[in-house]
Design an enzyme around this catalytic site. Sequence first.
Site, PDB file in Angstrom:
ATOM      1  N   ASP A 174      -3.999   7.693   4.963  1.00  0.00           N
ATOM      2  CA  ASP A 174      -3.306   6.568   5.165  1.00  0.00           C
ATOM      3  C   ASP A 174      -3.572   5.776   6.497  1.00  0.00           C
ATOM      4  OD1 ASP A 174      -1.585   3.701   5.035  1.00  0.00           O
ATOM      5  OD2 ASP A 174      -0.073   4.586   5.314  1.00  0.00           O
ATOM      6  N   GLU A 175      -3.478   4.382   6.656  1.00  0.00           N
ATOM      7  CA  GLU A 175      -4.402   3.617   7.756  1.00  0.00           C
ATOM      8  C   GLU A 175      -6.124   4.590   8.036  1.00  0.00           C
ATOM      9  OE1 GLU A 175      -3.337   1.072   8.956  1.00  0.00           O
ATOM     10  OE2 GLU A 175      -0.932   1.181   8.472  1.00  0.00           O
TER      11      GLU A 175
ATOM     12  N   ARG B 228       1.201 -10.881  10.125  1.00  0.00           N
ATOM     13  CA  ARG B 228       3.105 -10.223  10.980  1.00  0.00           C
ATOM     14  C   ARG B 228       4.229 -11.454  10.148  1.00  0.00           C
ATOM     15  NH1 ARG B 228       1.905  -6.012  10.359  1.00  0.00           N
ATOM     16  NH2 ARG B 228       0.178  -7.308   9.491  1.00  0.00           N
TER      17      ARG B 228
ATOM     18  N   GLN C 256      -8.126  -5.173  10.036  1.00  0.00           N
ATOM     19  CA  GLN C 256      -6.794  -4.490  10.657  1.00  0.00           C
ATOM     20  C   GLN C 256      -7.180  -3.313  11.235  1.00  0.00           C
ATOM     21  OE1 GLN C 256      -2.940  -5.018   9.226  1.00  0.00           O
ATOM     22  NE2 GLN C 256      -3.309  -4.848   6.804  1.00  0.00           N
TER      23      GLN C 256
ATOM     24  N   LYS D  85       0.866  -1.365  -0.073  1.00  0.00           N
ATOM     25  CA  LYS D  85      -0.228  -0.059   0.079  1.00  0.00           C
ATOM     26  C   LYS D  85       1.294   1.300  -0.047  1.00  0.00           C
ATOM     27  CE  LYS D  85      -0.303   0.211   4.720  1.00  0.00           C
ATOM     28  NZ  LYS D  85       0.391   2.306   5.104  1.00  0.00           N
ATOM     29  N   THR D  86       2.537   1.132   1.005  1.00  0.00           N
ATOM     30  CA  THR D  86       2.782   2.423   0.853  1.00  0.00           C
ATOM     31  C   THR D  86       3.410   2.753  -0.362  1.00  0.00           C
ATOM     32  OG1 THR D  86       3.893   1.531   3.029  1.00  0.00           O
ATOM     33  CG2 THR D  86       4.624   3.482   1.925  1.00  0.00           C
TER      34      THR D  86
END
Length: 767
Positions: free
Chosen positions: A217-218, A596, A248, A31-32
């Site tokens: 973002d997020e 993770r 998330q 995504k970044t």
Amino acid sequence: MNLNDLNPEQRKAAETLEGPVLILAGAGSGKTRALTYRVANLIDHGVKPWHILALTFTNKAAREMKQRITQLVGPQAEEAWISTFHSSCCRILRRDIEKLGYSRSFTIYDTDDQDRLLKNIMKELGVSEKTLTTREARAIISDAKNKALGPDEWFHQSSRRQADQRLHDVYVAYEERLRELNALDFDDLLLRTLELLLQHPPVLQSYRERFQYVLVDEYQDTNYTQYQLVRLLTDQSRNLCVVGDDDQSIYSWRGADIRNILDFEKDYPETAVIRLEQNYRSTANILDAANQVIANNMERKDKRLWTETDPGEPITVYGARNERDEAAWVTWQARSLLDAGEKPGEIAVLYRSNAQSRVLEEALRERNMPYIIYGGLRFYDRKEVKDVLAYLRVLANPADDISLMRIINVPKRAIGESTVQALADHARAGGMPLFSALTDQPAGLGKRAASAVSQFVMLLLKLMAEKDSMPLKSFVTHLIEETGLKEQYRDKDTEENQSRIDNMSELEGAVSEYAEEHPGATLEEYVENIALVTDLDSQDNSQGAISLMTLHSAKGLEFNNVFITGMDEGIFPSNRSVEENREEEERRLCYVGITRARKRLFLIHAAERFLYNSPQSYGPSCFLQELPERVIRRMGERIGGPARKSSFSRSADSYGDSFGYGSSVRTAPRQKTGQPVSRLSGAAGLETIPGVTRGFVPSKAAGISPAPALPQLKAGDRVSHPTFGPGVVKRITGEGAGMKAVILFDRWGEKLMKPSVTPLTRLEEDI
């Protein structure tokens, strides 16, 4: 910049420049990369960088984003606002907060400062810590501010009991004192900015014209105040791009509202929705497990992670006898990984609550294995560091009584508690800051105390005069020497004192680095920068140690090898989350933990534990029962089997077999990369997902059957569970897939279960 470097969906995200855009970005989906290319593409299409606002949740993420964009389009990217919500709001407030009655030199209070202030207020109001603790008051006030509620609005939404009236009075006094002290808490940075924009339309219009393109973002982690800020800024342009993953969303306890992302298309009907589902982090087996677990949530956007990589190793599920067996097994497996050449920093041990770390720490120490605990005391929270920062804050804002109270007798200078109280009373009676009371001393101070206060005032005035004439780096070193902050710890040559001296030297180094990165930076700017450092910004595993942390702390991180401990019903998911109907957020937390892991995932449950000073018997977490058997190998106790003593085996030829006994290891047949694979989709049968590699192709021959029909249960029914045995249904809530049953088991006591995911068999006998 080459858009061909992106996959098709990432490229679509980078090229959809106008109007509202919702990018649903699964874990590890790049995504970044998509976000930075989108900003770079905006600039490449002629959008002036200063018309772009990109908001993140950590300074680390903001720095990384700005660096990547600069690499793509050059130094002009520096003119874009790319920062955290709080940093951007602080920047806006430094320019216009005087319109709200504050001075631009306001101080930002951390939780310790808030607790000190609340303690004083509650003492003045006669509120006992037995009825309301400062921590509880701070949490309730923070939650109210996250929802944009002032004291009166909060009280009107409360049950209006006596306890609520008490909290309302504390909240009112707290707000008044913050204004007197020219201070804001962390939540105020958002709330006061919202207040400024709402109350002063010309200010709002100026920022609407400036920020023609806003990216967040997020987005799943935003609270109501952040949601309102973003809507205000983009109401005219409609150029809002949000990136997030509802799967998330794990921070509701600190104000995050999942509805912000789930309802985005309702707020912006013209939204373009883009799904980033290709994962670049984890093996196919790990993604298969994550997909199967999170699919049990009802409140989510549809998406499914996939990868072009090999299936990888099976996921190891270990059944321990107790918490010490669990810790020994985790330590042994970690040692096997290290012996095989894995680096300590690529191993993480996760748990639901910090209380679970004690036994794990003991086991690691016994084997002399290096580890680091995340979520411990931050560098900037250490006493000696906060003392230095308190001096700096008083020099930047003399009205900051809380910081002044902290340092008035540090190092000790014969200003005792009675003198401090007399000064505070004098300040309150005269309606002036405490600093003014130091210069205009009240009558009745003893000669020695009055002399000490006068010397302290002279020291502060001298430092105030020097701060503007000395470079920042030199001034902080000078301040530490002049105040004697280091000298006080040289009287006794102990390890603790030396550590405190070293920490102050480390702070001097941090100031030096900041000054080099920000030539001409002022003391006020440095103090603000420190106040905006978050817990995630301070995470660093450069020490090369095994990481121990809660599942919440692990979000945003990734490791080759992940152990998730405490996978027991009642611990994870916690009993409280089930009782409060927050099981879906717990499942999202499990999803975060699973994703993770890059290469290997180990899930551990225990038959019994001594936790919170009490022995408890547990069964496997419902999340373990939701895992697809095709990607699992089980070790240790069988689910539902009797407890057996574990034995070490040094001749393991795979990472998962060190403690093997009676294990049933499934070997998954390999497939070619990119070959279509079927997956089980509940009662809907089999469905083909193109481009997904899995470790196993489900089929009847593999022993995989459709999900059984839900048993028809009612209160009083006798049921049987494969782990807990027979029991009686006490009560039923909900229906269908959402049905929950409270069951009193004959040997295990009362437990809350979900028949749609828990294997229950209805017995013929009723009572």
